[in-house]
Design an enzyme around this catalytic site. Sequence first.
Site, short mmCIF file in Angstrom:
data_model
loop_
_atom_site.label_atom_id
_atom_site.label_comp_id
_atom_site.label_asym_id
_atom_site.label_seq_id
_atom_site.Cartn_x
_atom_site.Cartn_y
_atom_site.Cartn_z
N GLU A 2 2.05 -5.49 -17.98
CA GLU A 2 3.25 -5.66 -17.18
C GLU A 2 2.78 -6.51 -16.12
OE1 GLU A 2 2.02 -2.42 -15.52
OE2 GLU A 2 3.04 -2.74 -13.70
N TYR A 517 6.96 -7.40 -19.92
CA TYR A 517 5.73 -7.63 -20.23
C TYR A 517 5.18 -6.13 -20.58
CZ TYR A 517 6.15 -11.69 -17.32
OH TYR A 517 6.79 -12.85 -16.51
N HIS A 518 6.03 -5.55 -21.16
CA HIS A 518 5.33 -4.11 -21.85
C HIS A 518 5.64 -4.25 -23.30
CE1 HIS A 518 6.18 -1.96 -17.63
NE2 HIS A 518 4.99 -3.06 -17.64
N TYR A 519 5.54 -5.25 -24.28
CA TYR A 519 5.77 -5.42 -25.41
C TYR A 519 4.67 -4.42 -26.29
CZ TYR A 519 2.52 -9.34 -24.72
OH TYR A 519 1.44 -10.15 -24.34
#
Length: 585
Positions: A2, A517-519
């Site tokens: 993240e 950004y937490h894929y």
Amino acid sequence: METAPLRLLASAAVFLCSHCFFCYADNRGPNYTFVKHATQAPRVSYHDYIIVGGGTAGCPLAATLSQISNVLLLERGGSPYGNRNISRMELQVENLADRSLTSPAQRFVSEDGVINVRARVLGGGTCVNSGFYSRASTQEVRDMDWDARLVNESYQWLEKVVAFEPKLIPWTSALKDGLLEAGVMPYNGFTYDHMYGTKTGGSTFDQTGRRHTAADLLRYADPDTLTVLLRATVQRILFKKGGRRPQAYGVIYKDEMGNMHKAYLKHGSASGVIVSAGALGSPQLLMLSGVGPADHLRSLGIEVVLDQPAVGQGMSDNPMNAVIFPSQQPVEITSVQVVGITRSGSYIESFTGYNYLPALAGNSSGGDGDQQASQRRLGVFRSPRKQRTQQNMVEGADQVSIPDEFSFQGGLLFEKVARPLSQGHLRLKNRNPDENPSVTFNYFMKPEDVQACVEGMKTINRVIESKSFSDFRYSILSVDDLLGVSANFIVNNRPRHGSYDSTTLEQYCKDLVLTMYHYHGGCQVGRVVDHDYKVHGVDSLRVIDGSTFNFSPGTNPQATVMMLGRYMGVKIQNQRLEQKKMKKP
């Protein structure tokens, strides 16, 4: 991983550690004697464990396994130490602007048209994210089928090094109170735990503004049994295919000069290759090595080791939607400190500071001219350093001269959909491991995700209108004003559908989606790996990182990904010790 669009200013700090081989001096970082560039490595080496990826999970995993085994950790990026864009909170957005081949944040654009980055540095996403530290909830630990006692011990192991209580600035104190006014109850105080309500969370930035990363956890390593190689890009995993099942026995990696090296496992059933290359890198490497959907691999000329259609499936990203909030009062620079965890499926957070707007208004092609044009759309949010009046705050960019240097006074309020049901897939574009694969997240494919976003945006609107936030709010700017102007510079490659206000929140969510950004996903537990993180159908191969997650745990996942590295390191270590005992006469 993240992070967030923040363009900030620098300040200096020196952090000292009591470990003799781990000390900072003038921001140069620790003197890790076991960290070298891959150009210094032998052409052939042998190890008990080979870990691909020195990131959020890979560093604690390597440090733990080195206590009883010979470990090689291969990281395609460089060192985070000495890079002030990493170490200083005020400069973190500079990594997003860095398009060089050695940038710690490698840019990619999903097929959905959302701009994103993946980490390329020792320490992984902990070096380029926004620093919020939050454990997984008790229920999430159960959902992951983990040992709760070992989970807790593993978190505590991390927190001695990388987690800190933040000092709230007035903005985040107002956010906390505004969330409570908006109904995100109760207030749970400062805690690393994940629970409904509003809380002050932990941070990997200490109170001097210095970032602490997963690379700092290498202080726990045995320097005599761990080798860390930087700028080492693994080309593929090597498999023996003569037995009952394919068995991993080593890797081929390339150094920064283009020389190829081979690393092999020592003989012994307890050793193995462990892939910790992240949610993009791990499924990509499995496919490049011949483990994946057979038809797709054959179309690229890759020899199939195991037809595994689930590799690259279940890709998911937690969508973020944001409102830019200009403040009539000065706002200190900080990262995420407070979060509202709602029962409607969204989390509310905030960043503050100035000069992060150009990063948010950047374009996918990276052309300077296009970026300047995007910046000119900032309107009321871009201002000279001299105080502007409320009148020219609403006149717009066309009537205000835009100087070369400017500052933004305010913050970014945003919501994250906690457990999106929408999922996508990852596929290779080519056989080059240096290039990004193709990834589709299918944002808001499921109507439940849209509804969670709408409820999150409504909560943000209530925070903006709360009494607690009134000292920061320009009274002449309504929520609709903020939504409308925010839409003018939030940039992605998705089509737009008219103007936006509080009556068009569904379309706002879909059109103006950004990444949190937490894929995660691509090598999910139960589909690609078992609950011991061993890859189905092959021997001596595990995947241990966020690619195995079916959901992103906690408010922000970095704490849990680091914990997973430590957790599985301890489990593997214990398994190896048991095997050694059984072999003794």
